[in-house]
Design a protein around this motif. Sequence first.
Motif, PDB file in Angstrom:
ATOM      1  N   LEU A 151       1.221  -1.351  -0.227  1.00  9.07           N
ATOM      2  CA  LEU A 151       0.157   0.318   0.019  1.00  9.07           C
ATOM      3  C   LEU A 151       1.245   1.370   0.065  1.00  9.07           C
ATOM      4  CD1 LEU A 151      -2.851  -0.923   2.422  1.00  9.07           C
ATOM      5  CD2 LEU A 151      -3.024  -0.855   0.454  1.00  9.07           C
ATOM      6  N   ARG A 154       2.827   1.006  -3.794  1.00 11.40           N
ATOM      7  CA  ARG A 154       2.035   1.948  -4.782  1.00 11.40           C
ATOM      8  C   ARG A 154       1.502   3.978  -4.892  1.00 11.40           C
ATOM      9  NH1 ARG A 154      -1.154  -0.227  -8.891  1.00 11.40           N
ATOM     10  NH2 ARG A 154      -1.482  -2.962  -7.009  1.00 11.40           N
ATOM     11  N   ILE A 201       3.956 -11.119  -4.553  1.00 11.21           N
ATOM     12  CA  ILE A 201       3.649 -11.238  -3.356  1.00 11.21           C
ATOM     13  C   ILE A 201       2.066 -10.281  -3.110  1.00 11.21           C
ATOM     14  CG2 ILE A 201       3.981 -11.367  -1.207  1.00 11.21           C
ATOM     15  CD1 ILE A 201       5.556 -13.417  -2.421  1.00 11.21           C
ATOM     16  N   ALA A 202       2.430  -9.069  -2.785  1.00  8.75           N
ATOM     17  CA  ALA A 202       2.138  -8.598  -2.703  1.00  8.75           C
ATOM     18  C   ALA A 202       1.305  -6.714  -3.655  1.00  8.75           C
ATOM     19  CB  ALA A 202       0.805  -7.787  -1.305  1.00  8.75           C
ATOM     20  N   GLU A 203       1.184  -7.089  -4.845  1.00  8.09           N
ATOM     21  CA  GLU A 203       1.006  -6.507  -6.206  1.00  8.09           C
ATOM     22  C   GLU A 203       1.053  -4.579  -5.450  1.00  8.09           C
ATOM     23  OE1 GLU A 203      -0.986  -6.650  -9.561  1.00  8.09           O
ATOM     24  OE2 GLU A 203      -1.823  -8.811  -8.502  1.00  8.09           O
TER      25      GLU A 203
ATOM     26  N   SER B  60      -4.771   3.956  -2.077  1.00  8.81           N
ATOM     27  CA  SER B  60      -3.978   3.367  -2.297  1.00  8.81           C
ATOM     28  C   SER B  60      -4.201   2.163  -2.299  1.00  8.81           C
ATOM     29  CB  SER B  60      -2.545   2.911  -1.711  1.00  8.81           C
ATOM     30  OG  SER B  60      -1.334   2.210  -1.897  1.00  8.81           O
ATOM     31  N   PHE B  61      -4.038   0.753  -2.757  1.00  7.15           N
ATOM     32  CA  PHE B  61      -4.451  -0.600  -2.578  1.00  7.15           C
ATOM     33  C   PHE B  61      -3.282  -1.333  -3.379  1.00  7.15           C
ATOM     34  CE2 PHE B  61      -5.142  -1.983  -7.644  1.00  7.15           C
ATOM     35  CZ  PHE B  61      -4.888  -0.948  -8.075  1.00  7.15           C
ATOM     36  N   THR B  62      -3.758  -2.900  -2.758  1.00  8.28           N
ATOM     37  CA  THR B  62      -2.850  -3.854  -3.742  1.00  8.28           C
ATOM     38  C   THR B  62      -3.793  -4.769  -4.122  1.00  8.28           C
ATOM     39  OG1 THR B  62      -1.153  -5.701  -2.578  1.00  8.28           O
ATOM     40  CG2 THR B  62      -2.526  -4.696  -1.099  1.00  8.28           C
ATOM     41  N   VAL B  63      -3.441  -5.672  -4.384  1.00 10.48           N
ATOM     42  CA  VAL B  63      -3.367  -7.135  -4.719  1.00 10.48           C
ATOM     43  C   VAL B  63      -3.123  -8.439  -4.371  1.00 10.48           C
ATOM     44  CG1 VAL B  63      -4.679  -8.919  -5.917  1.00 10.48           C
ATOM     45  CG2 VAL B  63      -3.934  -6.699  -7.161  1.00 10.48           C
ATOM     46  N   VAL B  64      -3.810  -9.259  -2.495  1.00  8.92           N
ATOM     47  CA  VAL B  64      -2.839  -9.774  -1.720  1.00  8.92           C
ATOM     48  C   VAL B  64      -2.473 -11.522  -2.755  1.00  8.92           C
ATOM     49  CG1 VAL B  64      -2.750 -10.920   0.285  1.00  8.92           C
ATOM     50  CG2 VAL B  64      -3.017  -8.852  -0.043  1.00  8.92           C
ATOM     51  N   ILE B  79      -6.683  -5.852  -1.191  1.00 12.58           N
ATOM     52  CA  ILE B  79      -7.305  -4.878   0.230  1.00 12.58           C
ATOM     53  C   ILE B  79      -6.264  -3.091  -0.220  1.00 12.58           C
ATOM     54  CG2 ILE B  79      -5.297  -4.422   1.944  1.00 12.58           C
ATOM     55  CD1 ILE B  79      -6.744  -6.289   2.526  1.00 12.58           C
ATOM     56  N   ALA B  80      -7.078  -2.654   0.286  1.00  9.69           N
ATOM     57  CA  ALA B  80      -7.020  -0.775   0.257  1.00  9.69           C
ATOM     58  C   ALA B  80      -7.455  -0.099   1.697  1.00  9.69           C
ATOM     59  CB  ALA B  80      -7.910  -0.479  -1.137  1.00  9.69           C
TER      60      ALA B  80
END
Lengths: 387, 133
Positions: A151, A154, A201-203, B60-64, B79-80
Amino acid sequence: MSNVYVIGGGESKYGELWDRSLREIAVEAGLKAVENAGIRTKDLNAIYMGNSLGGLISKQEHLSALMSDYAGIASEHVPSMRIEASTASGGAAFRQAYLSIKSGEHDVVMVGGVEKMTELYGTEIIDITSSLVDREWEAFNGATPAAVAALSARKYMRDFNVKKEALAAISVNDHANASLNENAQYRNKITIEQALSATPIAEPLNLMDCAPMTDGATSVILASEKYLKEHGTKGVRIMGSAISQGPFALHSRKSFYTVEPTIISTKKAMEQANIKHKDISFVEIHDSYSIYGLMALEDLGFVEKGHASEMVENGIGINSNLPVNPSGGLKAKGFPYGAAGVSQIYETYLQLSGKAGKRQIKDATCGLVHNMAGSGAASVVHILGVD
Amino acid sequence: MGELSRMWREMPSRYRMQGDRCGNCDQVYFPPREICPVCHRDSIGKMKDVDIDGAGEILSFTVVHEAPPAFLRQKPYIIALVKLKEGPVITGQIVDTLPEEIDIGTKVRSVFRKISEDGKSGVIHYGYKFVPE
């Protein structure tokens, strides 16, 4: 108040040590440190053990007493305790040892750091390491430490138009340095292309942005100026020491890529040491995730916020202006959570006493050590130098 | 295992996003806090329950892809960091969409969903997730 010195250290191999137990590696590091420092265990006034997850992984608490016993010195009744501050446990334990000598109470103290992280199968360890972040309001919803770092990554990449190559450069440098460290977990060099194409893993973070699960233990011995004079011992002086704390969860912070505790601890430690950034020969930074490496270089004050990518592109290797992580860093030397902070101190001691072998930095006179808890709930900064 | 009371006592915040408003400075907090970090002791006894609307925006966000056991069946999941209309930023999942369909700035709204379960025979944990508006 007494000056405080690091007079020796020792460590186990870092890696997946399936045939070795938590207590074995901790005792190995401790006894090597005692031998290396030229002291006797009966000289020890206290032992501080940095450990983060022993209770959750090995279901064993009170490691300090257990280690003393298995080092064969239970009969010497050395005061010992475990210090826990997540992934900054090692740095926090080191600071407690420093304070205990600085106060005049102690003359010779051991700091141990140990973590045994490969005991469990499958993904259970991901749940356990999620104790680094807020269990109820981050991990409950599925956020892992890697996700929280992602987080930050990004948002940072978007706001400063930073490419993934800059993050990868942190890991590439760690692997290059670890190739020269015989205790390191990963001694293979990697290229930027390999770092960019690893499994996600976690983009936007992938496997090569994330420090590994590591079994490892490191110990160092601290002593007072009085002890050094009486015994003719040489050491590296602890010039500055600070720890500070900030909001626990990432979502509670004003900035998602600034760790205020790092900024504050650095300011305090540098004031104590009475030095400027140009006086620092090298740094050991807490790059549990590559993004944290870039953030650390900025929060430590070596470069303006958003500009660490330029610094890493210009080179952060052993022969650069400011060598970063000569040990191989958390990414490649390895990341045994509670031991990491002690591992960084040990490397700094080796560099400043000219004992770092193939990875020796030329004319190293002053090193800065940055050890962070979790995603930045606390940061410990130490400055070590030669007198 | 044995997480019943730990989950049960958070129900007001997890099920209907009950936060706190400081009676001294009017700042809203979610997750709830007993002390206002701005007003300190002046806020003691003045923190009042407040219901969060659930509207927010992705910061912000991620793809886990690597998930703990309780979330394995959901991966990959998003997850954001979501900034709520009332001010607080929280961490939560974005669902009923794809990573390509969202970005920093996307407006979202909270929904009541199953989060995880305590093994095969344990309690089911519910809470908030977010969907794009």
